[in-house]
Scaffold this active site. Structure first.
Site, PDB file in Angstrom:
ATOM      1  N   ASP A 407      -3.868  -3.606   3.012  1.00 10.27           N
ATOM      2  CA  ASP A 407      -2.473  -4.898   1.919  1.00 10.27           C
ATOM      3  C   ASP A 407      -3.751  -6.005   1.057  1.00 10.27           C
ATOM      4  O   ASP A 407      -4.341  -6.262   1.912  1.00 10.27           O
ATOM      5  CB  ASP A 407      -1.480  -5.212   3.391  1.00 10.27           C
ATOM      6  CG  ASP A 407      -0.192  -4.867   1.797  1.00 10.27           C
ATOM      7  OD1 ASP A 407      -0.527  -5.149   1.352  1.00 10.27           O
ATOM      8  OD2 ASP A 407       1.358  -4.861   2.111  1.00 10.27           O
ATOM      9  N   GLU A 410      -5.646  -8.763  -3.423  1.00 12.51           N
ATOM     10  CA  GLU A 410      -6.035  -9.072  -4.642  1.00 12.51           C
ATOM     11  C   GLU A 410      -6.770 -10.279  -3.994  1.00 12.51           C
ATOM     12  O   GLU A 410      -7.406 -10.699  -4.979  1.00 12.51           O
ATOM     13  CB  GLU A 410      -5.270  -9.204  -5.020  1.00 12.51           C
ATOM     14  CG  GLU A 410      -3.519  -9.749  -5.330  1.00 12.51           C
ATOM     15  CD  GLU A 410      -2.956  -8.282  -3.815  1.00 12.51           C
ATOM     16  OE1 GLU A 410      -2.388  -9.505  -3.548  1.00 12.51           O
ATOM     17  OE2 GLU A 410      -3.202  -7.242  -3.481  1.00 12.51           O
ATOM     18  N   ASP A 480       4.157  -3.960  -4.934  1.00 13.58           N
ATOM     19  CA  ASP A 480       5.576  -3.936  -4.798  1.00 13.58           C
ATOM     20  C   ASP A 480       6.420  -4.321  -6.102  1.00 13.58           C
ATOM     21  O   ASP A 480       7.095  -5.730  -6.235  1.00 13.58           O
ATOM     22  CB  ASP A 480       5.656  -5.136  -3.175  1.00 13.58           C
ATOM     23  CG  ASP A 480       4.942  -5.340  -2.725  1.00 13.58           C
ATOM     24  OD1 ASP A 480       4.798  -5.128  -2.398  1.00 13.58           O
ATOM     25  OD2 ASP A 480       4.701  -6.643  -1.370  1.00 13.58           O
TER      26      ASP A 480
END
Length: 823
Positions: A407, A410, A480
């Protein structure tokens, strides 16, 4: 007075002028330097280098005169290649020819144009700009390269974009990695060429009628690759040839995955698997999201130290004992009370900008009286990547965890300030290397696991990606996103554009992530009984059936199938139907996976990939091919309930998700009521309705009748599709009795691929291929001799060959070539 000496000087002057004039008319061969791999020259204020990476791929570098250009690309792994090419001169133009390309270079201004060997114009440059730039005290440049495209020429790519568009013409996009937009500075044209802008700093992509450009904040010079593949598959193949091929995933990863934010104990997550097994609904993957490590100060400790997970080894064994696989969440940041943080902090390997979570307390808004102290690690640093794996291996992988949910790759960057980009990394400023962070973080885990063992294939689910990441065993999800119909619609072109950058593995949270608005007005602890969410979830799951990873996930509303009722309930049955359809398709999906790895194919294929001659498909953003057989047209608009348009800022989603006004309760919905949707069937082939076997000619729009348990799904004429047995998990039964559905209408072929399903022995040649060919004129299916072998392969099997008209023949196959005539 003109003396004899003056006459001699005048004659010499005239001769000199004449020679200079002749040289200007026919450029001196010394104006450029040629090597076996390209050429270079100086034009105006810049040096220009044209390098070949094969006859179809050209690298162009431009940088200021008097300077040198030294760069180690993070994405490109191929070296320049000795290539046969010729150069001819005509005034200011150098004409370079390979076997497949013509390249025209203007020596005066450095502009380049590309054409096919037959002279068809492909693309031309329209100016370069290299400006001095101070990057945190380091003198460098900001760089821009512009191109001129044809007015109606569609282009695809740029990454995972949430703008709902397929063609990315007339766009102005700031490319900086974030939660729901993943950027790859690459586009390809329907004309069969691609452009890879090899720059990893924040970049502006702009397309107008006048020009199409990439403009990056930091760069030693312009650096891009032009590749001509002839068609979309050819361009994808060249991009992967340049930046890395796609490894095989384990078979089980193509089954159904269940997840949520989050299972709060080992008892809960094991119980979910047990309920699936008890209900006889197939399941292969279960995901443990964050905080199995404890509180936020222990963020991403990569260790099961929460008291709610007292015996992680037993939990993993229990899951494996039910023939399921576990993936756990790991992040790109660490809390101050973790061992990785302590070791990396001492070595200056942690960044100081704000990241998630901000507070040590689990409250919203964050209580900044108790800052979490969580910091992102320097994934650009090879030693930091070593440390990361050391703790991941010791605390998690050694226990038997099967795959990784990486997760925030980025990474999360909250309350962004311009000076944050001055942060020092191992490779320079964060500004200089910003967009490549996911490539380095994901690549670090892949490389280390491969070095640790070959017995278990690497599988990484990750939230961000960059050019070349396809080589690292990763499937990227779209972040998300909101639980809304608008979000669902956006996922289709987002995945297709990502595919066209060379990254074939894409998925999204089935049902959308932020679903809190669907809880309003319901007495139950969740909104899974809300018909508005039920309709959205089922349609999203139907779409997810035809993506490379079928994964249910989200917050606020639980997604396990039993949350939606029981067998016999229309919504429950719709969910189970498509999960079972997914499992029946595993022989097809796994063989497509091999086609992706071996032949550079793609799972999700925009219609323009296979039907580019039909201009009507060039910008269709709501249909696509799954493999080369299935045309998928998911239902993307609410038919039974009102739509909800949910707007969420990615960094503030946790407090904005419930801002939508409460709508009137929806009840007495009959999901069995028939509705209609329109579907366009591309020209050049015939199509079969998968559910009814009704045949249609291509090149027309039709209406399809559906209810909640069906969706438009068509098969291209000439397809051969293997279907497998009814199973509870991917490897429960051997593929010794397969159904081969053959769809007449044209000649066709397919290769059935098998191996050991979860190790790297296939790289050593341990696999089998069974080529199949359909001759439409003679209605004959040829099943060729089996190629290859592997431990445990099936020596003898049955194929039940089925045609849409109901004709069926069952044959025994022992590995030798055979022909089956169908009348």
């Amino acid at each position: 007075m003109i003396t004899r000496m003056n006459v001699k000087k005048i004659k010499a002057y005239i001769i000199t002028v004449t020679l200079v004039s002749m040289m200007n008319q026919n450029i001196n061969a010394q104006s450029y330097k040629k090597t076996d791999t390209g050429l270079s020259f100086s034009a105006s204020t810049m040096n220009v280098e044209v390098k070949f990476y094969g006859p179809h791929t050209v690298r162009v570098i431009k940088y200021p005169t008097g300077k040198s250009f030294i760069k180690n690309s993070l994405s490109v792994i191929k070296e320049e290649q000795k290539t046969k090419f010729s150069v001819t001169e005509n005034k200011e133009i150098l004409s370079i020819k390979t076997n497949d390309l013509q390249i025209s270079v203007n020596i005066k201004n450095g502009e380049i144009a590309y054409a096919t060997i037959s002279g068809k114009q492909l693309l031309k440059e329209k100016g370069s700009d290299i400006k001095p730039f101070d990057d945190a005290g380091n003198p460098t440049y900001s760089v821009t390269q512009s191109f001129q495209l044809e007015k109606d020429e569609p282009i695809y790519g740029l990454g995972i974009l949430q703008n709902g568009k397929l063609s990315q013409r007339n766009q102005d996009i700031r490319m900086v990695q974030n939660n729901t937009w993943d950027f790859v500075p690459f586009f390809q044209s329907v004309k069969g060429y691609g452009i890879f802008w090899d720059n990893v700093s924040p970049t502006q992509f702009t397309d107008t009628i006048q020009k199409t450009s990439f403009s990056s904040e930091v760069g030693e010079g312009v650096d891009y690759y032009f590749m001509y593949g002839g068609n979309a598959d050819g361009v994808v193949a060249l991009m992967r040839n340049l930046t890395g091929n796609v490894p095989m995933f384990p078979l089980w990863t193509y089954g159904f995955w269940q997840s949520k934010e989050r299972y709060k104990s080992q008892t809960e997550i094991v119980d979910v698997v047990k309920k699936y097994r008890d209900s006889k609904v197939p399941l292969d993957g279960i995901i443990q999201d964050w905080q199995y490590w404890g509180n936020n100060y222990q963020w991403n400790a990569m260790d099961f130290i929460s008291p709610d997970f007292p015996d992680a080894k037993k939990m993993i064994n229990d899951i494996h004992g039910m023939n399921a696989h576990l993936s756990v969440s790991i992040w790109s940041s660490f809390g101050p009370m973790t061992n990785p943080y302590r070791e990396m902090d001492k070595k200056g390997m942690l960044f100081n900008f704000k990241t998630w979570p901000e507070s040590g307390r689990e409250v919203w808004p964050p209580d900044m009286n108790y800052p979490s102290g969580v910091r992102v690690y320097d994934a650009y640093n090879p030693e930091a990547r070593d440390i990361y794996w050391k703790y991941l291996n010791k605390g998690v992988f050694s226990l038997g965890v099967d795959s990784w949910w990486m997760d925030s790759t980025e990474p999360d960057h909250l309350s962004q300030k311009p000076e944050d980009l001055n942060t020092k990394t191992y490779l320079g400023s964060f500004r200089k290397v910003r967009n490549a962070y996911p490539l380095m973080a994901v690549g670090g885990v892949y490389d280390h696991q491969r070095a640790t063992t070959s017995d278990k294939r690497v599988f990484i689910l990750t939230r961000s990606a960059f050019a070349g990441q396809q080589r690292y065993g990763a499937n990227t999800w779209s972040g998300d996103v909101n639980s809304s119909w608008e979000s669902l619609r956006n996922q289709v072109p987002a995945g297709l554009n990502f595919t066209l950058t060379g990254n074939p593995n894409f998925n999204s949270d089935i049902g959308g992530f932020f679903a809190g608005t669907y809880k309003k007005g319901w007495n139950e602890s969740s909104g899974s009984k809300n018909p508005m969410f039920q309709e959205l979830y089922v349609r999203w799951l139907q779409y997810g059936t035809f993506t490379p990873m079928m994964r249910s996930h989200g917050t606020d509303v639980p997604r396990e199938i039993y949350q939606f009722g029981k067998k016999g309930d229309v919504v429950y049955d719709a969910i189970e139907k498509f999960i079972r359809l997914r499992y029946s398709m595993l022989p097809y999906i796994y063989s497509v996976s091999w086609d992706v790895s071996k032949n550079q194919s793609s799972f999700m294929r925009p219609l323009a990939m296979d039907f580019s001659s039909d201009k009507k498909v060039w910008d269709i953003n709501n249909e696509y091919m799954f493999g080369k057989a299935f045309l998928v047209a998911p239902v993307l608009k609410a038919q039974y309930t009102p739509e909800k348009i949910v707007k969420t800022d990615e960094n503030e989603g946790w407090n904005k998700k419930d801002e939508i006004k409460k709508e009137n309760s929806v009840s007495n919905i009959d999901f069995t009521e028939n509705k209609t949707v329109k579907v366009y069937l591309p020209s050049g082939t015939v199509w079969y309705d998968y559910w009814t076997d009704v045949k249609y000619n291509g090149g027309q729009e039709i209406e399809k009748t559906v209810n909640i348990q069906s969706m438009p799904l068509y098969v291209k004429g000439g397809s051969i599709i293997p279907f497998g047995p009814d199973v509870q998990y991917a490897t429960e039964k051997k593929w010794d009795n397969l159904i081969l559905k053959v769809y007449p209408g044209s000649d066709g072929d397919f290769v059935l691929y098998e191996d050991e399903f979860d190790n790297y022995n296939y790289e050593k040649g341990d696999y089998t291929e069974i080529p199949m060919y359909w001759n439409d004129k003679s209605h004959t299916l040829t099943i060729e001799a089996r190629k290859g072998k592997y431990k445990g392969m099936i020596d003898k099997r049955n194929f039940a060959i089925v045609l849409p008209n109901g004709q069926q023949k069952t044959v025994d196959y022992s590995g030798k070539s055979m022909k089956v005539v169908m009348k």
